[in-house]
Design a protein around this motif. Sequence first.
Motif, PDB file in Angstrom:
ATOM      1  N   ALA A 242      -1.621   0.545   3.739  1.00  0.00           N
ATOM      2  CA  ALA A 242      -1.071   1.875   3.529  1.00  0.00           C
ATOM      3  C   ALA A 242      -0.422   2.389   4.806  1.00  0.00           C
ATOM      4  O   ALA A 242      -0.946   2.208   5.903  1.00  0.00           O
ATOM      5  N   ASN A 243       0.735   2.986   4.665  1.00  0.00           N
ATOM      6  CA  ASN A 243       1.508   3.586   5.754  1.00  0.00           C
ATOM      7  C   ASN A 243       1.984   2.601   6.819  1.00  0.00           C
ATOM      8  O   ASN A 243       2.394   3.021   7.899  1.00  0.00           O
ATOM      9  N   ALA A 244       1.954   1.317   6.534  1.00  0.00           N
ATOM     10  CA  ALA A 244       2.468   0.326   7.481  1.00  0.00           C
ATOM     11  C   ALA A 244       3.989   0.408   7.519  1.00  0.00           C
ATOM     12  O   ALA A 244       4.626   0.722   6.522  1.00  0.00           O
ATOM     13  N   VAL A 245       4.558   0.111   8.675  1.00  0.00           N
ATOM     14  CA  VAL A 245       6.015   0.055   8.821  1.00  0.00           C
ATOM     15  C   VAL A 245       6.365  -1.386   9.166  1.00  0.00           C
ATOM     16  O   VAL A 245       6.136  -1.835  10.291  1.00  0.00           O
ATOM     17  N   VAL A 246       6.921  -2.099   8.195  1.00  0.00           N
ATOM     18  CA  VAL A 246       7.206  -3.523   8.347  1.00  0.00           C
ATOM     19  C   VAL A 246       8.680  -3.694   8.719  1.00  0.00           C
ATOM     20  O   VAL A 246       9.562  -3.320   7.946  1.00  0.00           O
ATOM     21  N   VAL A 247       8.940  -4.264   9.902  1.00  0.00           N
ATOM     22  CA  VAL A 247      10.316  -4.474  10.357  1.00  0.00           C
ATOM     23  C   VAL A 247      10.566  -5.928  10.757  1.00  0.00           C
ATOM     24  O   VAL A 247      11.658  -6.263  11.195  1.00  0.00           O
ATOM     25  N   ASN A 248       9.551  -6.786  10.612  1.00  0.00           N
ATOM     26  CA  ASN A 248       9.683  -8.215  10.913  1.00  0.00           C
ATOM     27  C   ASN A 248       9.230  -9.034   9.714  1.00  0.00           C
ATOM     28  O   ASN A 248       8.457  -8.559   8.884  1.00  0.00           O
ATOM     29  N   ASP A 249       9.674 -10.297   9.651  1.00  0.00           N
ATOM     30  CA  ASP A 249       9.268 -11.188   8.574  1.00  0.00           C
ATOM     31  C   ASP A 249       7.744 -11.333   8.551  1.00  0.00           C
ATOM     32  O   ASP A 249       7.088 -11.282   9.593  1.00  0.00           O
ATOM     33  N   VAL A 250       7.219 -11.527   7.331  1.00  0.00           N
ATOM     34  CA  VAL A 250       5.782 -11.703   7.148  1.00  0.00           C
ATOM     35  C   VAL A 250       5.566 -13.018   6.403  1.00  0.00           C
ATOM     36  O   VAL A 250       6.141 -13.227   5.344  1.00  0.00           O
ATOM     37  N   PRO A 251       4.722 -13.931   6.949  1.00  0.00           N
ATOM     38  CA  PRO A 251       4.503 -15.220   6.280  1.00  0.00           C
ATOM     39  C   PRO A 251       3.623 -15.076   5.038  1.00  0.00           C
ATOM     40  O   PRO A 251       2.972 -14.055   4.832  1.00  0.00           O
ATOM     41  N   ASP A 252       3.587 -16.128   4.230  1.00  0.00           N
ATOM     42  CA  ASP A 252       2.743 -16.163   3.040  1.00  0.00           C
ATOM     43  C   ASP A 252       1.284 -15.910   3.405  1.00  0.00           C
ATOM     44  O   ASP A 252       0.827 -16.302   4.480  1.00  0.00           O
TER      45      ASP A 252
ATOM     46  N   GLY B 166       0.804  -1.215   0.000  1.00  0.00           N
ATOM     47  CA  GLY B 166       0.000   0.000   0.000  1.00  0.00           C
ATOM     48  C   GLY B 166       0.837   1.264   0.000  1.00  0.00           C
ATOM     49  O   GLY B 166       2.006   1.278   0.379  1.00  0.00           O
ATOM     50  N   SER B 167       0.214   2.357  -0.415  1.00  0.00           N
ATOM     51  CA  SER B 167       0.886   3.651  -0.495  1.00  0.00           C
ATOM     52  C   SER B 167       1.457   4.072   0.852  1.00  0.00           C
ATOM     53  O   SER B 167       0.820   3.909   1.886  1.00  0.00           O
ATOM     54  N   GLY B 168       2.671   4.590   0.814  1.00  0.00           N
ATOM     55  CA  GLY B 168       3.313   5.105   2.012  1.00  0.00           C
ATOM     56  C   GLY B 168       3.928   4.062   2.923  1.00  0.00           C
ATOM     57  O   GLY B 168       4.484   4.411   3.962  1.00  0.00           O
ATOM     58  N   ALA B 169       3.856   2.794   2.556  1.00  0.00           N
ATOM     59  CA  ALA B 169       4.418   1.741   3.409  1.00  0.00           C
ATOM     60  C   ALA B 169       5.940   1.823   3.438  1.00  0.00           C
ATOM     61  O   ALA B 169       6.572   2.249   2.477  1.00  0.00           O
ATOM     62  N   LYS B 170       6.500   1.396   4.549  1.00  0.00           N
ATOM     63  CA  LYS B 170       7.954   1.327   4.721  1.00  0.00           C
ATOM     64  C   LYS B 170       8.309  -0.106   5.078  1.00  0.00           C
ATOM     65  O   LYS B 170       7.782  -0.655   6.042  1.00  0.00           O
ATOM     66  N   ILE B 171       9.209  -0.701   4.304  1.00  0.00           N
ATOM     67  CA  ILE B 171       9.667  -2.073   4.556  1.00  0.00           C
ATOM     68  C   ILE B 171      11.164  -1.964   4.796  1.00  0.00           C
ATOM     69  O   ILE B 171      11.918  -1.649   3.878  1.00  0.00           O
ATOM     70  N   LEU B 172      11.586  -2.205   6.031  1.00  0.00           N
ATOM     71  CA  LEU B 172      12.950  -1.881   6.438  1.00  0.00           C
ATOM     72  C   LEU B 172      13.648  -3.059   7.096  1.00  0.00           C
ATOM     73  O   LEU B 172      13.065  -3.759   7.914  1.00  0.00           O
ATOM     74  N   GLY B 173      14.913  -3.240   6.750  1.00  0.00           N
ATOM     75  CA  GLY B 173      15.757  -4.207   7.426  1.00  0.00           C
ATOM     76  C   GLY B 173      15.856  -5.547   6.729  1.00  0.00           C
ATOM     77  O   GLY B 173      15.325  -5.741   5.645  1.00  0.00           O
ATOM     78  N   PRO B 174      16.549  -6.473   7.371  1.00  0.00           N
ATOM     79  CA  PRO B 174      16.804  -7.795   6.777  1.00  0.00           C
ATOM     80  C   PRO B 174      15.610  -8.727   6.948  1.00  0.00           C
ATOM     81  O   PRO B 174      15.633  -9.655   7.755  1.00  0.00           O
TER      82      PRO B 174
ATOM     83  N   ILE C 248       1.774   0.473  12.705  1.00  0.00           N
ATOM     84  CA  ILE C 248       3.126   0.944  12.974  1.00  0.00           C
ATOM     85  C   ILE C 248       3.502   0.484  14.371  1.00  0.00           C
ATOM     86  O   ILE C 248       2.969   1.020  15.343  1.00  0.00           O
ATOM     87  N   PRO C 249       4.368  -0.488  14.554  1.00  0.00           N
ATOM     88  CA  PRO C 249       4.939  -1.377  13.533  1.00  0.00           C
ATOM     89  C   PRO C 249       3.868  -2.343  13.027  1.00  0.00           C
ATOM     90  O   PRO C 249       2.862  -2.595  13.713  1.00  0.00           O
ATOM     91  N   ALA C 250       4.073  -2.851  11.845  1.00  0.00           N
ATOM     92  CA  ALA C 250       3.069  -3.699  11.197  1.00  0.00           C
ATOM     93  C   ALA C 250       2.833  -4.987  11.978  1.00  0.00           C
ATOM     94  O   ALA C 250       3.769  -5.620  12.450  1.00  0.00           O
ATOM     95  N   LYS C 251       1.559  -5.326  12.110  1.00  0.00           N
ATOM     96  CA  LYS C 251       1.154  -6.560  12.780  1.00  0.00           C
ATOM     97  C   LYS C 251       0.252  -7.345  11.834  1.00  0.00           C
ATOM     98  O   LYS C 251      -0.507  -6.755  11.065  1.00  0.00           O
ATOM     99  N   ILE C 252       0.311  -8.649  11.952  1.00  0.00           N
ATOM    100  CA  ILE C 252      -0.544  -9.507  11.129  1.00  0.00           C
ATOM    101  C   ILE C 252      -1.955  -9.435  11.689  1.00  0.00           C
ATOM    102  O   ILE C 252      -2.184  -9.718  12.871  1.00  0.00           O
ATOM    103  N   ILE C 253      -2.917  -9.047  10.845  1.00  0.00           N
ATOM    104  CA  ILE C 253      -4.307  -9.003  11.317  1.00  0.00           C
ATOM    105  C   ILE C 253      -5.081 -10.232  10.872  1.00  0.00           C
ATOM    106  O   ILE C 253      -6.091 -10.553  11.477  1.00  0.00           O
TER     107      ILE C 253
END
Length: 140
Positions: A112-122, A93-101, A129-134
């Motif tokens: 939109a505008n989520a900040v992803v700093v952890n792995d996300v499963p399929d 989504g627009s404005g999202a940030k995906i950061l790190g390893p 912020i920080p992104a959580k699995i809903i």
Amino acid sequence: MLKLFRLANLLSRYRIPFFPKLIYYVNRIVFSVVLPASTQVGKNVIFGYQGLGIVIHPRVIIGDGVVVGTNVTIGGRSKIYAVPTIGENTIIGSGAKILGPIKIGRYVDIGANAVVVNDVPDYAVVVGIPAKIIRIKNIE
């Protein structure tokens, strides 16, 4: 924009030094996108509004069929060498940030505008912020 990037990527793989950098600057000025020639971008990738405001790290790997909204940042974090890997058919989504390893799985939706700093499963849907699995989408 994406055709110019693919040309720059091809020239970069053949170690032609000047033209990939020139194409990078043309994309930067005309389309306001930071998309280095060394970035690995899969087939059928769509950048919203011709890549307006998108910033992507040179070592990022983007899978096939990914849709990237405007003003998205995909990059590293300071003092950490590894960068994100985006799985196929992901929607960012627009404005999202995906950061790190981190590794983003296949068929993931990032709000939109989520900040992803952890792995996300399929098949996950992440927001916040920080992104959580809903939720995890039905595979059927």
